[in-house]
Every structure is written in C-alpha cells, then in structure tokens.
Design a protein around this motif. Structure first.
Motif, short mmCIF file in Angstrom:
data_model
loop_
_atom_site.label_atom_id
_atom_site.label_comp_id
_atom_site.label_asym_id
_atom_site.label_seq_id
_atom_site.Cartn_x
_atom_site.Cartn_y
_atom_site.Cartn_z
N GLU A 92 0.84 -1.21 0.00
CA GLU A 92 0.00 0.00 0.00
C GLU A 92 0.87 1.25 0.00
O GLU A 92 0.59 2.22 -0.74
CB GLU A 92 -0.92 -0.02 1.22
CG GLU A 92 -1.85 1.19 1.32
CD GLU A 92 -2.79 1.32 0.13
OE1 GLU A 92 -3.16 2.46 -0.20
OE2 GLU A 92 -3.15 0.29 -0.48
N ARG A 93 1.92 1.26 0.78
CA ARG A 93 2.82 2.42 0.83
C ARG A 93 3.50 2.64 -0.52
O ARG A 93 3.70 3.78 -0.95
CB ARG A 93 3.89 2.22 1.91
CG ARG A 93 3.34 2.16 3.31
CD ARG A 93 4.45 1.90 4.31
NE ARG A 93 5.34 3.04 4.43
CZ ARG A 93 6.53 2.99 5.03
NH1 ARG A 93 6.98 1.86 5.52
NH2 ARG A 93 7.27 4.07 5.12
N THR A 94 3.86 1.56 -1.17
CA THR A 94 4.51 1.65 -2.48
C THR A 94 3.56 2.25 -3.51
O THR A 94 3.95 3.09 -4.33
CB THR A 94 4.99 0.26 -2.92
OG1 THR A 94 5.90 -0.24 -1.95
CG2 THR A 94 5.68 0.32 -4.27
N LYS A 95 2.32 1.83 -3.46
CA LYS A 95 1.31 2.36 -4.38
C LYS A 95 1.13 3.86 -4.16
O LYS A 95 1.09 4.65 -5.11
CB LYS A 95 -0.01 1.62 -4.17
CG LYS A 95 -1.13 2.08 -5.09
CD LYS A 95 -2.39 1.25 -4.82
CE LYS A 95 -3.54 1.72 -5.70
NZ LYS A 95 -4.78 0.93 -5.42
N VAL A 96 1.03 4.27 -2.89
CA VAL A 96 0.85 5.69 -2.57
C VAL A 96 2.07 6.49 -3.00
O VAL A 96 1.94 7.61 -3.53
CB VAL A 96 0.59 5.85 -1.06
CG1 VAL A 96 0.62 7.32 -0.66
CG2 VAL A 96 -0.75 5.23 -0.67
N ALA A 97 3.26 5.93 -2.81
CA ALA A 97 4.49 6.64 -3.15
C ALA A 97 4.75 6.66 -4.65
O ALA A 97 5.57 7.46 -5.12
CB ALA A 97 5.67 5.99 -2.44
N GLY A 98 4.08 5.81 -5.41
CA GLY A 98 4.28 5.77 -6.84
C GLY A 98 5.64 5.24 -7.26
O GLY A 98 6.19 5.67 -8.28
#
Length: 281
Positions: A92-98
C-alpha cells in the motif's frame, strides 16, 4: 512418508499475528527510529544503477523503497517478509508513493524458491536474526545472488552494549516472574550479538570477502512517542498483554523514570550498537 515441518513456524506465527499487527500500527514511529539504518544498509549494499536487489525481512518496506529509488527505474528491488500484515502495508505504501520498481512477496528466506543468480545485491535491516537454521537460510539467499553479488545487513550487537533497548526489561523485572536465561543460539533480536558467530555462519553458507564491522548509530525518538514504543514492542510489550491490570499499572508507572536519562527536551536519544555485515556471493 511423513513430511518435515516447515522452518521458522514460531516466527511465522508471531509475525502474522500480534507482532506483525503491532508493527503495522507502529510503522510511523519505527520508521523514524530506524531511518539511520536505512541509509547505512542502502549505502553498503548499493550495487549500481539498474541493478536487481533483494531486501530480506523488509517489514513495512522502507528499505525496499529506498533501494528502489537508488537503483533507478531500470533496476528493481524486491522485498520479502514472512509477515502478511507487513507486506500488505508495504504494498500500500509503495502504491501511494508511486514507486514502480519496488515489489513485495510473502515468504521465508530460509526456504523460498528464489530464481537462481538473479539478484545483484541482498540487503536487510534487522531482518536476518530470526532463522531456525541460519546456515540453511544464508545458503538459500546466496543462491539467489549472482556470482560476486553483494550482501549487506545490520544486526544488533549484545544487550550489554544496547542499554536503551534493555531498559524496559530491567525496569519491569521486579514485577514479573524470573525470566529464563536467554539462549544465544535461539532466533531473536540479539541472536547475532557474537560477530565471530556471524562470520562462521556466512563462511559455512558459502559467502566470501566477509566483513563484520562495528556500527554505532545515533538514534532518536520523539518524547511523545517514547512510552508508546516501550509499552507496545519487545518483551515488555508482550508481558503487558498478558499480565493483570494491577501489574501492568506498576510496570507502566516505573518506565518514565527508567528512560529519563535518555530524554532531552522533546526527544529521547540513544546509541544503537550494531554490526554492519558485508560479503560477496
């Protein structure tokens, strides 16, 4: 013919239940405390732009994301962790960080079926001290690295050198049953306290050019987060989940005074005594 039990079942149970869930909840605080180690490991393990990197025990993904940014869009970093809750948070953090070149897998590095010779480097921030069979684990990890690939990880040195990390246990001890003497060979936070032992494990696993160096890292935690940190994590955090209310109140009452020597203004500051371990496959 009966099948042998999978390795590290106790660790898998812990990190997919209360320990993993607690680390998910504590992620912002933990990332702040552990940020200096992120830089240390990424600098030591960086194999060059466009490389493929494996992050063992990646947790909520901070080191994976940092290395993915470092190797650039032509490279990639794969985080592996035994904890489903932490891997879900990392994704989820990776998705938010792009960050498109970071990915995550749930798995045990001791037995995971890695693609042979794929990774240019393997890194870990406090994620390799928990194997039932460290030699088997590091042998399996070595097979995932290309010939000459880097290994870089940090692990805690002894409890005696890490006063801050053991303060809560000492303060709580009068209110708890006597704890058995720790087994230095058992998986756990201080399992790699003996640097010579770490070197023997890596030699037996087929790694070369091994260096086990002392790293003394200045860490800090916001004063407002200190008691949350010491009452939710580690042996005292576990004890507080099991004891009666009166005992829990006695323990939490003595903790602020125990940590007072580390507090200055709005922060608690402490030295983290670790090993920085590097090797080549």
């Amino acid at each position: 013919m009966p099948q042998s039990a999978p390795p590290n079942t106790r660790q898998a149970a812990l990190w997919n239940d209360v320990s993993g869930k607690t680390w998910v909840e504590m992620q912002p605080i933990l990332d702040e405390i552990l940020a200096p180690f992120e830089r240390l490991v990424v600098d030591a393990g960086y194999p060059g732009d466009g490389s493929n990197v494996l992050d063992i025990g990646c947790g909520a993904g901070a080191t994976t994301l940092a290395m993915a940014r470092r190797v650039g869009n032509d490279g990639n970093c794969v985080g592996l962790d035994i904890s489903q809750p932490l891997v879900a948070l990392a994704m989820e953090r990776t998705k938010v960080a792009g960050v498109a070149n970071a990915s995550f897998e749930v798995g045990d590095a001791q037995s995971y079926a890695f693609k042979s010779g794929y990774f240019d480097a393997v890194i870990s921030r406090f994620g390799v001290m928990f194997f039932d069979d460290p030699v088997a684990a590091f042998t399996n990890i070595r097979k995932a690295a290309r010939r000459g690939g880097k290994l870089a990880f940090v692990a805690w040195r002894s409890p005696l050198e890490n006063d801050f990390m053991t303060t809560a246990v000492r303060a709580a001890a009068p209110f708890l049953p006597p704890a058995p003497a720790p087994d230095p060979d058992a998986p756990g936070q201080f399992a790699f306290a003996d640097g010579a032992k770490v070197k023997r494990i890596l030699e037996a696993s087929g790694w070369a050019s091994i260096a086990v160096e002392q790293a003394n890292v200045a860490c800090r935690i916001a004063r407002r987060d200190l008691m949350t940190f010491v009452t939710r994590l580690g042996p005292v955090g576990a004890a507080l989940r099991d004891v009666d209310r009166a005992t829990a109140e006695k323990i939490t009452a003595v903790l602020p005074a125990a940590f007072a020597p580390y507090v200055e203004d709005d922060e608690a500051r402490f030295n983290a005594a670790c090993w920085l371990v590097t090797a080549l496959a």
